[in-house]
Design an enzyme around this catalytic site. Sequence first.
Site, PDB file in Angstrom:
ATOM      1  N   CYS A  72     -27.949 -76.557  20.002  1.00  0.00           N
ATOM      2  CA  CYS A  72     -28.217 -77.220  18.731  1.00  0.00           C
ATOM      3  C   CYS A  72     -27.248 -76.740  17.647  1.00  0.00           C
ATOM      4  O   CYS A  72     -26.867 -75.574  17.615  1.00  0.00           O
ATOM      5  CB  CYS A  72     -29.644 -77.017  18.264  1.00  0.00           C
TER       6      CYS A  72
ATOM      7  N   ARG B  84     -21.777 -75.923  21.948  1.00  0.00           N
ATOM      8  CA  ARG B  84     -23.081 -75.258  22.034  1.00  0.00           C
ATOM      9  C   ARG B  84     -24.034 -75.989  22.971  1.00  0.00           C
ATOM     10  O   ARG B  84     -25.038 -75.441  23.396  1.00  0.00           O
ATOM     11  CB  ARG B  84     -23.714 -75.161  20.638  1.00  0.00           C
TER      12      ARG B  84
ATOM     13  N   TRP C  30     -30.475 -80.255  21.360  1.00  0.00           N
ATOM     14  CA  TRP C  30     -30.647 -79.956  22.780  1.00  0.00           C
ATOM     15  C   TRP C  30     -32.142 -79.988  23.036  1.00  0.00           C
ATOM     16  O   TRP C  30     -32.889 -79.206  22.473  1.00  0.00           O
ATOM     17  CB  TRP C  30     -30.056 -78.593  23.103  1.00  0.00           C
TER      18      TRP C  30
ATOM     19  N   ASN D 296     -33.237 -75.932  14.333  1.00  0.00           N
ATOM     20  CA  ASN D 296     -32.962 -75.280  15.614  1.00  0.00           C
ATOM     21  C   ASN D 296     -34.089 -74.297  15.904  1.00  0.00           C
ATOM     22  O   ASN D 296     -34.606 -73.652  14.996  1.00  0.00           O
ATOM     23  CB  ASN D 296     -31.645 -74.493  15.567  1.00  0.00           C
ATOM     24  N   GLY D 297     -34.426 -74.127  17.185  1.00  0.00           N
ATOM     25  CA  GLY D 297     -35.449 -73.169  17.554  1.00  0.00           C
ATOM     26  C   GLY D 297     -36.691 -73.860  18.096  1.00  0.00           C
ATOM     27  O   GLY D 297     -36.678 -75.052  18.433  1.00  0.00           O
TER      28      GLY D 297
ATOM     29  N   GLU E 131     -21.171 -63.612  39.509  1.00  0.00           N
ATOM     30  CA  GLU E 131     -20.542 -64.386  38.442  1.00  0.00           C
ATOM     31  C   GLU E 131     -19.736 -65.552  39.013  1.00  0.00           C
ATOM     32  O   GLU E 131     -19.747 -66.662  38.459  1.00  0.00           O
ATOM     33  CB  GLU E 131     -19.657 -63.469  37.587  1.00  0.00           C
TER      34      GLU E 131
ATOM     35  N   LYS F 298     -20.419 -69.503  38.151  1.00  0.00           N
ATOM     36  CA  LYS F 298     -19.395 -70.415  37.640  1.00  0.00           C
ATOM     37  C   LYS F 298     -19.328 -71.680  38.479  1.00  0.00           C
ATOM     38  O   LYS F 298     -19.239 -72.788  37.955  1.00  0.00           O
ATOM     39  CB  LYS F 298     -18.025 -69.728  37.633  1.00  0.00           C
TER      40      LYS F 298
ATOM     41  N   GLU G 285     -22.519 -73.912  37.936  1.00  0.00           N
ATOM     42  CA  GLU G 285     -22.792 -74.486  36.623  1.00  0.00           C
ATOM     43  C   GLU G 285     -21.803 -75.566  36.221  1.00  0.00           C
ATOM     44  O   GLU G 285     -22.155 -76.449  35.427  1.00  0.00           O
ATOM     45  CB  GLU G 285     -22.874 -73.401  35.539  1.00  0.00           C
TER      46      GLU G 285
ATOM     47  N   HIS H  24     -29.699 -59.536  56.781  1.00  0.00           N
ATOM     48  CA  HIS H  24     -31.110 -59.541  56.399  1.00  0.00           C
ATOM     49  C   HIS H  24     -31.574 -60.939  55.966  1.00  0.00           C
ATOM     50  O   HIS H  24     -32.576 -61.061  55.267  1.00  0.00           O
ATOM     51  CB  HIS H  24     -31.363 -58.531  55.271  1.00  0.00           C
TER      52      HIS H  24
ATOM     53  N   LYS I 181     -24.238 -73.574  25.235  1.00  0.00           N
ATOM     54  CA  LYS I 181     -23.410 -72.375  25.093  1.00  0.00           C
ATOM     55  C   LYS I 181     -24.211 -71.197  24.553  1.00  0.00           C
ATOM     56  O   LYS I 181     -24.201 -70.122  25.127  1.00  0.00           O
ATOM     57  CB  LYS I 181     -22.229 -72.680  24.160  1.00  0.00           C
TER      58      LYS I 181
END
Length: 607
Positions: A2, A27, A74, A98-99, A481, A485, A488, A504, A602
Amino acid sequence: MCGIVGISANRPIVQHLIAGLAALEYRGYDSAGVALLTGDGISRLRAKGKVRDLVALQAETGLDGHCGIAHTRWATHGVPSEGNAHPHVSGQVSLVHNGIIENHAALRRELQAEGYEFSSQTDTEVVAHLVERAQRQGLGLLAALQDTVKRLHGAYAIAAVSAREPGTVVGARYGAPLIVGLGEGEQYLASDVHALLPLTKRFMYLEEGDVAEVTVGGIRIFDLDGAPAEREVKESHFSADAVELGEYAHYMLKEIHEQPVAVADTLEGRIAGGKILTQIFGVDAERLLADTQAVHIIACGTSYHAGLVARYWIEQLAGVPCTAEIASEYRYRDPVVREGTLFLTISQSGETADTLAALKLAKERPYLARMAVCNVPESSIVRESALVLMTRAGPEIGVASTKAFTTQLVALALFSLALARAKGLDDERYSDGVRQLERLPGHIAEVLKLDEEIKELAEQFIGKHHALFLGRGTHWPVAMEGALKLKEISYIHAEAYAAGELKHGPLALVDEDMPVIAVAPNDRLIDKLKSNLEEVRARGGVLYAFVDETVAHGLDAARVVILPASGEIAAPIISTIPLQLLSYHVAVQRGTDVDQPRNLAKSVTVE
C-alpha cells in the site's frame, strides 16, 4: 504494501499524486485511486489494476485540483475491485489508509446502527465514517481525526481531506509509516520518501501516535497525547535517479548488477587499518559487545535467511550461542531470555509489521540491548534500537530482494567479526575475515560476468514445475534464499534442504523431472556435500552445481558453474549472486512479472 500520497499546493497536483503512486508501485498493490477537492466538493477516480489504468481515467476526465490524496491498495479486507479501492468517501470526507483496523467489525455495527451505509468490504471505510461523524458533531478535520484514532485498534497510516476545509490534508500513524514532506509553497504527506523525491528532499518522520495537519502555509504535528510536537527535519540522501530503470529491462536485474557498488557502500568507512571500527554500531557498542553472552536474531522472509547465515558466523567466530527466529512466531510464544542476550532485528524497510511488533515485545523482556540491521534511516525499527548498522543498499524497487539481502549479509558479517574480536578471536582469523570483506565488491563483479552463461542455463527450467535446492552450513540458508527467489518470481515450486537431510525424505522426490541445484563452497563440509550429490546422481536426478573453483574438478553434474574462491565469510555472499541471476532469467523466459510478482508486496506492513 500500500502507498499513500497527499499534497496541499497552490497549483494543479493530480500528476504529482499519480507520479507519487507510480514511484510506490514496487511496494505491491492491486488497485489505485485519487481524490481531489474541487469546486464541486470531493471528486474521485479509482481503478482495479495498475497505476497506468488510473492515468488513463484521469486523461479521460481531466480531473485536477490543488489539494488531494492518492493510494495504492493491497487487498486485506475485501477482494481487489474498484469498490474496495481507496480513497473512500463518507459525506464530505475522503480518506486513505494503510494497515489493519482490528476492531473494524464492532465499529461497523455501531455505525450501521446509526444509519451509515457501507459500499465496500474494507476496514478503511469504517475510519472514513468515523471522521465524517466527528465533523458532523462540529469538530474540525484535525480534531476529528484525533478523536477517531482513539477508537482504532490495530495498525494504521491515514491521510484524509474534507470538503469543509479546502486546502487541508491531515494524517496519522500508528504501526505503519507516514512522513511529512516540506516544499516551497506546498506541503506533502506520504508513506515513503520515494513518492516525493521529485518534489522535495526535506522530510519529517512522524513518530508513533502522531497526527499531522498539512496546508500550503505550513505543518502542525501533535503527539499521541494531543500536545504540539516538533519533529526534526531530515535531508534525504536518496535521489530520484536511483529509482530509474536506465539501461535495464527490469528493476531486479538493475539491482542485481548494483551489488558491487552497494556492498562497497556498506563497507565504506567501517574498516580502517585492517580493523572493523566498533563505534559504527553505536556509542556504547564496545561495552555491549563485550557483555554479550548470546544473540537472538528476529526477522522475516529474506531477512530471516540472512539471520540464519549470521547464526553460523556468530557461533563459529565468536563462540557465542545464537538463535534465529521468524518474527511472526516469536510474537506468539514465551521465549526464555538468558542473561546477556542481544536482541537483533533485520529488516530492509524498518517497518516490517511482525518484526516491529517483536521488537516492541523485546522491550518488555530482559535483553541486554536491541540492535537493528536496516536499510532505511529514521524507520521505526531503527528509532527503537540502541545499536544500529545501516546497510546503505539504496532504494530497492523489485519485490524479490537482491542487493538488500547481500548488504544485510555484509552488515551481519561486520557485526559477527566485531563480536568475535571482542570475545578473543585470534589475529590471523580476524584479519583474514576482514580481507574477505574488503575483496567482496571485486568478487561480486567477477560473478556478474556469468550472466550470459546463467541465462543459457535458465532455459533448462522453463518447463519445470518443481526444483530442489541443497546446501550445507552457511550455504543451507543460501539455498533457502535461492528457492525463495525462484518460487516468488517464476512461480516454480521450489524447496531448500540441508543436504544431509536428503535421505530423510526429500530423496523420494528426485527424478529426471526434478532439477537439483547445489551450492558448494570449499569448506569443511565439502566432502559431505559431494556424497549427498552422489545420492542425487544415483537416482537419476539432474544436478546443477554452483561451486568454488577449488572444488570444481571431478564433480559429476549436468552443469557446473564455477565461482571465485573467496573464504568462509565471503562464500555465502558470493554464492547468492548466481542464484539471483538464475531466478531472474527463468522468470523472464517464463513470461512472469519479474518486478511485481502476483500476490506479493515489497514492504509487509500488516500482520
